[in-house]
Write a protein that holds these residues in place. Structure first.
Motif, PDB file in Angstrom:
ATOM      1  N   VAL A  18       0.745  -1.205   0.211  1.00 49.14           N
ATOM      2  CA  VAL A  18       0.048   0.051   0.009  1.00 49.14           C
ATOM      3  C   VAL A  18       1.089   1.296   0.086  1.00 49.14           C
ATOM      4  N   GLU A  19       1.944   1.251   0.755  1.00 49.45           N
ATOM      5  CA  GLU A  19       2.735   2.310   0.671  1.00 49.45           C
ATOM      6  C   GLU A  19       3.723   2.508  -0.587  1.00 49.45           C
ATOM      7  N   ARG A  20       3.847   1.447  -1.200  1.00 51.10           N
ATOM      8  CA  ARG A  20       4.661   1.644  -2.412  1.00 51.10           C
ATOM      9  C   ARG A  20       3.764   2.116  -3.468  1.00 51.10           C
ATOM     10  N   ALA A  21       2.433   1.590  -3.583  1.00 49.65           N
ATOM     11  CA  ALA A  21       1.383   2.173  -4.469  1.00 49.65           C
ATOM     12  C   ALA A  21       1.157   3.689  -4.058  1.00 49.65           C
ATOM     13  N   ALA A  22       1.077   4.062  -2.998  1.00 48.48           N
ATOM     14  CA  ALA A  22       0.670   5.601  -2.652  1.00 48.48           C
ATOM     15  C   ALA A  22       1.910   6.215  -2.998  1.00 48.48           C
ATOM     16  N   ARG A  23       3.137   5.850  -2.682  1.00 49.08           N
ATOM     17  CA  ARG A  23       4.215   6.640  -3.369  1.00 49.08           C
ATOM     18  C   ARG A  23       4.005   6.797  -5.084  1.00 49.08           C
ATOM     19  N   ALA A  24       3.948   5.467  -5.562  1.00 51.49           N
ATOM     20  CA  ALA A  24       4.037   5.479  -6.958  1.00 51.49           C
ATOM     21  C   ALA A  24       2.936   6.465  -7.736  1.00 51.49           C
ATOM     22  N   GLN A  26       1.616   9.024  -6.102  1.00 51.17           N
ATOM     23  CA  GLN A  26       2.052  10.424  -5.958  1.00 51.17           C
ATOM     24  C   GLN A  26       3.183  10.990  -6.608  1.00 51.17           C
ATOM     25  N   SER A  27       4.107  10.209  -6.993  1.00 46.18           N
ATOM     26  CA  SER A  27       5.266  10.650  -7.880  1.00 46.18           C
ATOM     27  C   SER A  27       4.765  10.549  -9.224  1.00 46.18           C
ATOM     28  N   ASP A  28       3.821   9.997  -9.662  1.00 41.32           N
ATOM     29  CA  ASP A  28       3.050  10.083 -11.002  1.00 41.32           C
ATOM     30  C   ASP A  28       2.271  11.251 -11.179  1.00 41.32           C
ATOM     31  N   MET A  29       1.554  11.693 -10.137  1.00 38.60           N
ATOM     32  CA  MET A  29       0.957  12.955 -10.185  1.00 38.60           C
ATOM     33  C   MET A  29       1.841  14.064 -10.288  1.00 38.60           C
ATOM     34  N   VAL A  30       2.856  14.175  -9.508  1.00 40.40           N
ATOM     35  CA  VAL A  30       4.065  15.116  -9.684  1.00 40.40           C
ATOM     36  C   VAL A  30       4.647  15.291 -10.775  1.00 40.40           C
ATOM     37  N   ARG A  31       5.066  14.024 -11.532  1.00 43.95           N
ATOM     38  CA  ARG A  31       5.749  13.928 -12.818  1.00 43.95           C
ATOM     39  C   ARG A  31       4.508  14.554 -13.920  1.00 43.95           C
ATOM     40  N   ARG A  32       3.415  14.289 -13.805  1.00 47.18           N
ATOM     41  CA  ARG A  32       2.275  14.786 -14.587  1.00 47.18           C
ATOM     42  C   ARG A  32       2.420  15.894 -14.596  1.00 47.18           C
ATOM     43  N   GLU A  40       6.395  24.031 -10.473  1.00 48.72           N
ATOM     44  CA  GLU A  40       6.442  24.257  -9.097  1.00 48.72           C
ATOM     45  C   GLU A  40       5.932  23.207  -8.188  1.00 48.72           C
ATOM     46  N   VAL A  41       5.019  22.145  -8.346  1.00 47.28           N
ATOM     47  CA  VAL A  41       4.570  21.186  -7.817  1.00 47.28           C
ATOM     48  C   VAL A  41       5.500  20.408  -7.239  1.00 47.28           C
ATOM     49  N   LYS A  42       5.544  19.944  -5.783  1.00 43.64           N
ATOM     50  CA  LYS A  42       6.484  18.905  -5.003  1.00 43.64           C
ATOM     51  C   LYS A  42       5.467  18.052  -4.567  1.00 43.64           C
ATOM     52  N   MET A  43       6.513  16.820  -4.122  1.00 42.72           N
ATOM     53  CA  MET A  43       5.593  15.721  -3.700  1.00 42.72           C
ATOM     54  C   MET A  43       4.753  16.078  -2.345  1.00 42.72           C
ATOM     55  N   ALA A  44       5.666  16.943  -1.574  1.00 45.55           N
ATOM     56  CA  ALA A  44       4.883  17.570  -0.138  1.00 45.55           C
ATOM     57  C   ALA A  44       3.479  17.820  -0.640  1.00 45.55           C
ATOM     58  N   HIS A  45       3.335  18.481  -1.683  1.00 41.57           N
ATOM     59  CA  HIS A  45       2.039  19.278  -2.027  1.00 41.57           C
ATOM     60  C   HIS A  45       0.857  18.206  -2.165  1.00 41.57           C
ATOM     61  N   ASN A  46       1.081  17.009  -2.327  1.00 37.81           N
ATOM     62  CA  ASN A  46       0.150  16.293  -2.430  1.00 37.81           C
ATOM     63  C   ASN A  46      -0.903  16.120  -1.273  1.00 37.81           C
ATOM     64  N   SER A  47      -0.243  16.454   0.058  1.00 42.30           N
ATOM     65  CA  SER A  47      -0.940  16.397   1.269  1.00 42.30           C
ATOM     66  C   SER A  47      -1.863  17.390   1.239  1.00 42.30           C
ATOM     67  N   VAL A  48      -1.803  18.591   0.489  1.00 45.66           N
ATOM     68  CA  VAL A  48      -2.677  19.467   0.429  1.00 45.66           C
ATOM     69  C   VAL A  48      -3.859  19.126  -0.714  1.00 45.66           C
ATOM     70  N   PHE A  49      -3.408  18.896  -1.906  1.00 41.17           N
ATOM     71  CA  PHE A  49      -4.223  18.688  -2.943  1.00 41.17           C
ATOM     72  C   PHE A  49      -5.130  17.563  -2.614  1.00 41.17           C
ATOM     73  N   GLY A 115      -8.320  16.030 -13.039  1.00 45.67           N
ATOM     74  CA  GLY A 115      -8.564  15.434 -14.491  1.00 45.67           C
ATOM     75  C   GLY A 115      -7.694  14.244 -14.666  1.00 45.67           C
ATOM     76  N   TYR A 116      -6.259  14.399 -14.380  1.00 43.07           N
ATOM     77  CA  TYR A 116      -5.406  13.376 -14.625  1.00 43.07           C
ATOM     78  C   TYR A 116      -5.975  12.091 -13.729  1.00 43.07           C
ATOM     79  N   LEU A 117      -6.258  12.437 -12.435  1.00 40.80           N
ATOM     80  CA  LEU A 117      -6.837  11.119 -11.712  1.00 40.80           C
ATOM     81  C   LEU A 117      -7.718  10.430 -12.353  1.00 40.80           C
ATOM     82  N   GLY A 118      -8.694  11.222 -12.997  1.00 37.41           N
ATOM     83  CA  GLY A 118      -9.882  10.387 -13.611  1.00 37.41           C
ATOM     84  C   GLY A 118      -9.547   9.691 -14.837  1.00 37.41           C
TER      85      GLY A 118
END
Length: 164
Positions: A18-24, A26-32, A40-49, A115-118
């Motif tokens: 679960v942790e590895r899937a969550a990290r993957a 989140q990394s994919d969201m930042v890459r996108r 300007e988007v960083k991994m830490a920003h996922n906690s807000v988004f 949109g990308y999540l969808g």
């Protein structure tokens, strides 16, 4: 004298999966976001988004939903305000408190992200099949409910067992 051995499971623990899937994810969201020009988007920003509703929220509530400290959430929020992703306004219900909202730029970035999540959800359904993907989502959702129930049961038995 030999050292005690740490017991090992015969397969990768669920928590690691679960942790590895969550990290993957989140990394994919930042890459996108970066590919979409939002560098300007960083991994830490996922906690807000992942915790900020369109109408806004208090930082303490967002921290609780994200499972991080208020101080950590405050640091991420300040960073995102400086990047013009968020704004802070006085809470109309409590003049001492602040409400965090998306800036216009932040709404654009978040909109692209959701949109990308969808799109990801559709791709996962194609990859695994609609039924199998629905089962995976359902199991994860139920797992959260079970763990919340275990925590509540433990809290109530701990509270009931104390002698004052």
């Amino acid at each position: 004298m030999s050292r005690p051995q740490v017991p090992r499971l015969d397969r990768k623990p669920l928590i690691a999966l679960v942790e590895r899937a969550a990290r993957a994810l989140q990394s994919d969201m930042v890459r996108r976001a970066h590919a979409d020009g939002h560098t300007e988007v960083k991994m830490a920003h996922n906690s807000v988004f992942g915790t900020l509703h369109a109408e806004g929220a208090r930082a303490a509530d967002m921290a609780a939903r994200a499972g991080i400290t208020r101080q950590s959430m405050g640091e991420v929020i300040r960073d995102m305000v400086a990047l013009d992703l968020l704004e802070m306004r006085s809470d109309p219900n409590d003049g001492r408190a602040k409400v965090v909202t998306y800036s216009e730029h932040g709404l654009d970035v978040a909109g692209h992200g959701f949109g990308y999540l969808g799109e990801l959800e559709r791709r996962f359904a194609e990859e695994f099949g609609e039924e199998e993907y629905a089962v995976a989502r359902d199991v994860l959702d139920r797992l959260i409910d079970v763990l919340d129930r275990f925590a509540a049961d433990q809290a109530s038995s701990s509270a009931g067992g104390s002698v004052g």
